[in-house]
Design an enzyme around this catalytic site. Sequence first.
Site, PDB file in Angstrom:
ATOM      1  N   THR A   1      41.120  68.400  16.061  1.00  0.00           N
ATOM      2  CA  THR A   1      41.508  69.525  15.222  1.00  0.00           C
ATOM      3  C   THR A   1      43.020  69.733  15.212  1.00  0.00           C
ATOM      4  OG1 THR A   1      39.389  70.612  15.612  1.00  0.00           O
ATOM      5  CG2 THR A   1      41.185  71.994  14.819  1.00  0.00           C
TER       6      THR A   1
ATOM      7  N   TYR B   1      -0.599  72.475  22.856  1.00  0.00           N
ATOM      8  CA  TYR B   1      -1.648  71.904  22.005  1.00  0.00           C
ATOM      9  C   TYR B   1      -1.254  71.849  20.526  1.00  0.00           C
ATOM     10  CZ  TYR B   1      -2.690  76.921  21.592  1.00  0.00           C
ATOM     11  OH  TYR B   1      -2.602  78.274  21.417  1.00  0.00           O
TER      12      TYR B   1
ATOM     13  N   GLY C   1      15.870  81.643  13.018  1.00  0.00           N
ATOM     14  CA  GLY C   1      16.142  81.714  11.585  1.00  0.00           C
ATOM     15  C   GLY C   1      17.589  81.338  11.345  1.00  0.00           C
TER      16      GLY C   1
END
Length: 264
Positions: free
Chosen positions: A22, A108, A129
């Site tokens: 950067t 499962y 989310g």
Amino acid sequence: MIAEDRQENFRPMAVVATVGTTSTASIDPVPEIAQICREEKMWLHIDGAYGAGLALLPEFKSITAGWNEADSIVINPHKMLFVPFDFSALYMRDIERLRRLFTLVPEYLHLREPAGAEINYMDYGVQLGRRFRALKAWMVWRAFGRAGIAARIRDHLRLAKLLGDWIKADNRFELAAPVAMGVVCFRYVGPVAGVVDPGPATPVHLDTVNSEIVERINASGRAYLTQTKLHGRTAMRIGLGNVLTTEQHLRNVWELIRETAREF
């Protein structure tokens, strides 16, 4: 460092190699680092940072040397591919590792997703989310296409080199690092006004002057610069990445920098 860690009974886990840092857009020797990672059985992560965008250009294909050895690669399109901040792309050699680490469903329900199936991203990271970051990337790349983006990257490389030439032609300034990609780091080095016998300006004083130049320009609202530290010294920094930037914009900001420097 790896040997020292092992002597202290630590287990080195990973190496992060950067392709276009950067601050200066410098490049780590990825193939050599990859060899060490293979020998030491360590994870190799490559931070594409500024350099990943150059992979679009055939003349810079060498920048991807060693990428095939990586366990993971992150690319920041907001640095060189004109996608607004924030958006990053993560490539994993074995993406199932992320699923095993982050999935929250009972055992499962753990099913391998068939090739081509949609991915439920909550199973591949901390967030349950997330915003639709990919949409803005799609819009940019759809608008310009591969050829259009490559042309704009080449123009930014040209502008960075041009700015570097202007800096070298003014004896009040010096390049603080080689011009790489679209990043130019430079310093004001004098003369310092208001001193009867200036002699060589002290590095500490010049650090203050360089910071002050950046602050005054940013406060003016006419341009925006950043600053960084290189070898312990403050340097001004211009990172080209806006799709609307033209040569005239660059000329204007260079003149503004020179005008501001005359105040010292």
